[in-house]
Scaffold this active site. Sequence first.
Site, short mmCIF file in Angstrom:
data_model
loop_
_atom_site.label_atom_id
_atom_site.label_comp_id
_atom_site.label_asym_id
_atom_site.label_seq_id
_atom_site.Cartn_x
_atom_site.Cartn_y
_atom_site.Cartn_z
N GLN A 158 -50.88 4.06 -8.19
CA GLN A 158 -50.25 3.93 -9.51
C GLN A 158 -50.83 2.74 -10.31
O GLN A 158 -51.31 2.91 -11.44
CB GLN A 158 -48.73 3.75 -9.35
N TYR A 160 -42.34 -3.55 5.89
CA TYR A 160 -43.16 -3.62 4.66
C TYR A 160 -43.09 -5.02 4.06
O TYR A 160 -44.12 -5.64 3.77
CB TYR A 160 -42.66 -2.56 3.66
#
Length: 291
Positions: free
Chosen positions: A11, A124
């Site tokens: 993105q 993460y």
Amino acid sequence: MKILQFGRTGQVATAVQVAAHGRADIVALSRADCDLENPEAVRAAILAADCDLVLNAAAFTQVDPAEARPDEAFAVNATAPGVMAAACAERGLPFVHLSTDAVFDGLTDRPYVETDEARPINVYGRSKLAGERAVLAYPRTTVLRISWVFSRYGRNYVSFMLRLAREREVLKIVADQFGSPTDGEALADFLVATAPRWAKAPAEDPAFGLFHFANPGEASRFDFAQAAIDRDPHARARLERTSQAAFAEPAPRPPRSPLDTGKLQAVFGFTPEPWRSAVERTADRLVATGF
Ligand SMILES: NC(=O)c1ccc[n+]([C@@H]2O[C@H](COP(=O)([O-])OP(=O)(O)OC[C@H]3O[C@@H](n4cnc5c(N)ncnc54)[C@H](OP(=O)(O)O)[C@@H]3O)[C@@H](O)[C@H]2O)c1
């Protein structure tokens, strides 16, 4: 201005390539060009590059799969950026890296500033924090923490919600998770506009270091979705509030992680617009062009 960018199809990587059009030459490396799990390939790409700045827009971004694949997440999000920063230092190149609000535990009653203690609660977040620490050990490095990125490109929350709202009657959206949506196209524009400053700046310039970049104001996931869907005259879904707990995802999420952008404004003179108008503009563009 010549930029070497890790990431081509993601993105933010896409938004930067669009923003650079006519303003900078970008060589954007895909996973096939350079796999971030291969540190020698990462180093070789930087040592061979003809560029003024290196930007890392690639990452292992799948928060739930990261729980089961921590070695991969750390290789891509921590080891590879560290190798990039070291290779940039070797060549005297500035390095710009992206990180995340997921380095925080989300137990806050105000937007996070850069000096707040990072205490990630999932793999993460831990891998991204390790990446920040690895790269900030080198001179002429900037880390921008961003959050809840949306744009017209790639996999993102606004286009996903617009699509679901046309397909379904009811959408259950988490209403007890709060953050700062980040306009990925404004971010890309900022990165391209600031590249010449980073390229010229000496190591002691305040443009290097850790910054928060997000659109001001706090949104729940529900507010964020509603703001986008309200712009689509063909949306048919009714939104219902639900809780994070009801989703039972593998990775815990920080419940509240808005980012304060005061340092960004002070050092770069850049003031991001409030999140709602940025989300509405992006939704309008997606509705007009298809998503
Ligand atoms: N999206 C958000 O809401 C958000 C929020 C906070 C921070 N961030 C940070 O912003 C940055 C950009 O995120 P994004 O939203 O643009 O992510 P994205 O759309 O998921 O794109 C990730 C990119 O990384 C590449 N990549 C992943 N593993 C790779 C590997 N082993 N080798 C080479 N390339 C690899 C992907 O390539 P393939 O297409 O080939 O897989 C893809 O181009 C990341 O640092 C992320 O942590 C994002």
